[in-house]
Each structure stands twice: as C-alpha cells, then as structure tokens.
Motif scaffolding. Structure first.
Motif, PDB file in Angstrom:
ATOM      1  N   PHE A 171       0.849  -1.189   0.000  1.00 42.68           N
ATOM      2  CA  PHE A 171       0.000   0.000   0.000  1.00 42.68           C
ATOM      3  C   PHE A 171       0.883   1.237   0.000  1.00 42.68           C
ATOM      4  O   PHE A 171       1.927   1.261   0.661  1.00 42.68           O
ATOM      5  CB  PHE A 171      -0.914   0.027   1.229  1.00 42.68           C
ATOM      6  N   ILE A 172       0.446   2.250  -0.697  1.00 43.48           N
ATOM      7  CA  ILE A 172       1.119   3.555  -0.680  1.00 43.48           C
ATOM      8  C   ILE A 172       0.403   4.388   0.377  1.00 43.48           C
ATOM      9  O   ILE A 172      -0.788   4.668   0.254  1.00 43.48           O
ATOM     10  CB  ILE A 172       1.044   4.249  -2.051  1.00 43.48           C
ATOM     11  N   ALA A 173       1.109   4.741   1.423  1.00 41.58           N
ATOM     12  CA  ALA A 173       0.535   5.573   2.486  1.00 41.58           C
ATOM     13  C   ALA A 173       0.678   7.040   2.087  1.00 41.58           C
ATOM     14  O   ALA A 173       1.717   7.465   1.583  1.00 41.58           O
ATOM     15  CB  ALA A 173       1.252   5.310   3.801  1.00 41.58           C
ATOM     16  N   VAL A 174      -0.373   7.804   2.325  1.00 44.61           N
ATOM     17  CA  VAL A 174      -0.384   9.237   2.019  1.00 44.61           C
ATOM     18  C   VAL A 174      -0.396   9.970   3.346  1.00 44.61           C
ATOM     19  O   VAL A 174      -1.399   9.994   4.051  1.00 44.61           O
ATOM     20  CB  VAL A 174      -1.623   9.611   1.172  1.00 44.61           C
ATOM     21  N   ARG A 175       0.763  10.534   3.716  1.00 47.13           N
ATOM     22  CA  ARG A 175       0.845  11.237   5.004  1.00 47.13           C
ATOM     23  C   ARG A 175       2.053  12.173   5.012  1.00 47.13           C
ATOM     24  O   ARG A 175       3.012  11.981   4.278  1.00 47.13           O
ATOM     25  CB  ARG A 175       0.918  10.257   6.167  1.00 47.13           C
ATOM     26  N   ASP A 176       1.974  13.174   5.858  1.00 53.16           N
ATOM     27  CA  ASP A 176       3.072  14.125   6.068  1.00 53.16           C
ATOM     28  C   ASP A 176       3.543  14.771   4.765  1.00 53.16           C
ATOM     29  O   ASP A 176       4.724  15.037   4.584  1.00 53.16           O
ATOM     30  CB  ASP A 176       4.259  13.440   6.753  1.00 53.16           C
ATOM     31  N   THR A 219     -16.398   4.816   5.517  1.00 52.01           N
ATOM     32  CA  THR A 219     -15.996   5.761   4.468  1.00 52.01           C
ATOM     33  C   THR A 219     -15.819   5.050   3.145  1.00 52.01           C
ATOM     34  O   THR A 219     -15.274   3.954   3.075  1.00 52.01           O
ATOM     35  CB  THR A 219     -14.684   6.493   4.831  1.00 52.01           C
ATOM     36  N   ARG A 220     -16.310   5.687   2.098  1.00 49.45           N
ATOM     37  CA  ARG A 220     -16.106   5.175   0.751  1.00 49.45           C
ATOM     38  C   ARG A 220     -14.794   5.731   0.221  1.00 49.45           C
ATOM     39  O   ARG A 220     -14.461   6.892   0.452  1.00 49.45           O
ATOM     40  CB  ARG A 220     -17.257   5.583  -0.163  1.00 49.45           C
ATOM     41  N   ARG A 221     -14.073   4.879  -0.471  1.00 49.15           N
ATOM     42  CA  ARG A 221     -12.779   5.263  -1.008  1.00 49.15           C
ATOM     43  C   ARG A 221     -12.624   4.681  -2.408  1.00 49.15           C
ATOM     44  O   ARG A 221     -13.350   3.771  -2.783  1.00 49.15           O
ATOM     45  CB  ARG A 221     -11.650   4.725  -0.139  1.00 49.15           C
ATOM     46  N   LEU A 222     -11.653   5.205  -3.118  1.00 50.44           N
ATOM     47  CA  LEU A 222     -11.265   4.609  -4.391  1.00 50.44           C
ATOM     48  C   LEU A 222      -9.891   3.996  -4.203  1.00 50.44           C
ATOM     49  O   LEU A 222      -8.964   4.650  -3.725  1.00 50.44           O
ATOM     50  CB  LEU A 222     -11.214   5.656  -5.508  1.00 50.44           C
ATOM     51  N   GLN A 223      -9.770   2.753  -4.589  1.00 55.25           N
ATOM     52  CA  GLN A 223      -8.501   2.046  -4.485  1.00 55.25           C
ATOM     53  C   GLN A 223      -7.948   1.878  -5.898  1.00 55.25           C
ATOM     54  O   GLN A 223      -8.620   1.345  -6.775  1.00 55.25           O
ATOM     55  CB  GLN A 223      -8.737   0.689  -3.832  1.00 55.25           C
ATOM     56  N   LEU A 224      -6.743   2.369  -6.109  1.00 57.74           N
ATOM     57  CA  LEU A 224      -6.093   2.269  -7.411  1.00 57.74           C
ATOM     58  C   LEU A 224      -5.054   1.166  -7.371  1.00 57.74           C
ATOM     59  O   LEU A 224      -4.174   1.173  -6.515  1.00 57.74           O
ATOM     60  CB  LEU A 224      -5.408   3.591  -7.785  1.00 57.74           C
ATOM     61  N   ARG A 225      -5.158   0.231  -8.276  1.00 56.56           N
ATOM     62  CA  ARG A 225      -4.131  -0.794  -8.463  1.00 56.56           C
ATOM     63  C   ARG A 225      -3.257  -0.263  -9.586  1.00 56.56           C
ATOM     64  O   ARG A 225      -3.743   0.034 -10.681  1.00 56.56           O
ATOM     65  CB  ARG A 225      -4.755  -2.132  -8.857  1.00 56.56           C
ATOM     66  N   LEU A 226      -1.977  -0.132  -9.319  1.00 53.07           N
ATOM     67  CA  LEU A 226      -1.114   0.555 -10.274  1.00 53.07           C
ATOM     68  C   LEU A 226       0.274  -0.050 -10.346  1.00 53.07           C
ATOM     69  O   LEU A 226       0.660  -0.875  -9.512  1.00 53.07           O
ATOM     70  CB  LEU A 226      -1.048   2.043  -9.928  1.00 53.07           C
ATOM     71  N   LEU A 227       1.006   0.388 -11.346  1.00 54.96           N
ATOM     72  CA  LEU A 227       2.440   0.122 -11.452  1.00 54.96           C
ATOM     73  C   LEU A 227       3.129   1.463 -11.328  1.00 54.96           C
ATOM     74  O   LEU A 227       2.754   2.424 -12.010  1.00 54.96           O
ATOM     75  CB  LEU A 227       2.785  -0.516 -12.803  1.00 54.96           C
ATOM     76  N   PRO A 256       4.373  -3.080  -8.727  1.00 51.51           N
ATOM     77  CA  PRO A 256       2.952  -2.946  -8.384  1.00 51.51           C
ATOM     78  C   PRO A 256       2.774  -2.316  -7.005  1.00 51.51           C
ATOM     79  O   PRO A 256       3.609  -2.470  -6.119  1.00 51.51           O
ATOM     80  CB  PRO A 256       2.460  -4.399  -8.383  1.00 51.51           C
ATOM     81  N   ALA A 257       1.674  -1.594  -6.853  1.00 50.01           N
ATOM     82  CA  ALA A 257       1.331  -0.993  -5.563  1.00 50.01           C
ATOM     83  C   ALA A 257      -0.162  -0.685  -5.559  1.00 50.01           C
ATOM     84  O   ALA A 257      -0.824  -0.714  -6.596  1.00 50.01           O
ATOM     85  CB  ALA A 257       2.146   0.275  -5.313  1.00 50.01           C
ATOM     86  N   ILE A 258      -0.670  -0.394  -4.380  1.00 52.96           N
ATOM     87  CA  ILE A 258      -2.079  -0.049  -4.188  1.00 52.96           C
ATOM     88  C   ILE A 258      -2.135   1.323  -3.526  1.00 52.96           C
ATOM     89  O   ILE A 258      -1.483   1.557  -2.516  1.00 52.96           O
ATOM     90  CB  ILE A 258      -2.788  -1.093  -3.302  1.00 52.96           C
ATOM     91  N   LEU A 259      -2.924   2.214  -4.101  1.00 55.77           N
ATOM     92  CA  LEU A 259      -3.088   3.561  -3.559  1.00 55.77           C
ATOM     93  C   LEU A 259      -4.562   3.801  -3.305  1.00 55.77           C
ATOM     94  O   LEU A 259      -5.384   3.655  -4.205  1.00 55.77           O
ATOM     95  CB  LEU A 259      -2.559   4.600  -4.554  1.00 55.77           C
TER      96      LEU A 259
END
Length: 144
Positions: A13-18, A76-84, A93-96
């Motif tokens: 997972f790609i964490a979005v913080r700071d 909470t509803r979210r969008l999960q992106l499966r990406l390279l 590969p990663a998940i955002l």
C-alpha cells in the motif's frame, strides 16, 4: 510445499501522510504510475484500527451487507487504485487509496483521459501536496 508456493506477497500500500507518498521505508513527493484498476471500497475505522472493510462496497469482511449495516454512516467510501509505479528502470505494483479530498483532482484526470479503459496506457504523475491544515492531498497530471 504447495502452500509455500502459493504464499505470494501482496502489492504494498502507498501511504499518504506528512505531505509525501510512502512505500515501505521510502518516501516520495511524486510518483509516475500506470493505473490498471480503479476499485470502490469501504472502510470502517475504530480509532486508527481497521474494524471492517469491503472490497466490493456490498459485503463487509464479517459477511454483513453494507447496505443494511448499522455502522454504514461511520464507514468511508474510497477509491482504491491498483497501479504500477516507476522505480528506476523497473515497474513495481502498488495499491493507492485516494484520500476523499483528492477525488476532485482524480475526476479531473479522468475527464482529461476520456475513456477510462485507456488508463493503463497513460503515464500519470501523482504529486503529494500538504495543505495549510496539515492534510495531504494528491494531484494528478497526465504525462503521455
């Protein structure tokens, strides 16, 4: 033996913080990615602990239907992106999961792309931007 063969690691997972994008111990201001799948998900947190989730927005991990769940209003509803993402000469590969405050920016990207099925062919820059209030939002830019 077969069980060991089947034990493959899930994409991180790609964490979005700071004000940054974190993958494991690495942090980035910007990532170049190819988005292969967009999946709506639901998550319910109890403090910082994940209490329930649904990968299809219909049935939670406990088997309860999201539509009639008593905790739905807190979910909470979210969008999960499966990406390279591009890492040097490789693609990894990663998940955002998009923060809700980044939905508008992602929608603007989708409008630029036009046909959502073209996303895996288009390189996208994902930029992390820390707001004055301390939240980290994402901006998206179609590269080619």
């Amino acid at each position: 033996m077969i069980e060991q063969l089947l034990q493959t690691g899930r994409a991180p997972f790609i964490a979005v913080r700071d004000g940054r994008l974190h993958i494991g111990a690495d942090a980035f201001d910007k990532l170049e990615v190819f988005i292969h799948e967009i999946r709506p998900v639901r998550k319910l947190f109890d403090g910082r602990r994940l209490a329930c989730y649904s990968l299809d927005c219909r049935t939670g991990k406990s088997g309860r239907f999201c539509e009639i769940c008593r905790d739905r209003s807190d979910c909470t509803r979210r969008l999960q992106l499966r990406l390279l993402y591009i890492r040097g000469e490789r693609q990894e590969p990663a998940i955002l999961e998009l923060p809700k405050h980044s939905f508008r920016a992602f929608d603007e990207l989708l409008q630029q792309v036009g046909d959502i099925r073209q996303l895996p062919e288009i390189m996208v820059a994902v930029n992390a931007v820390q707001t004055a209030t301390g939240w980290t939002n994402l901006e998206f830019q179609k590269l080619f």
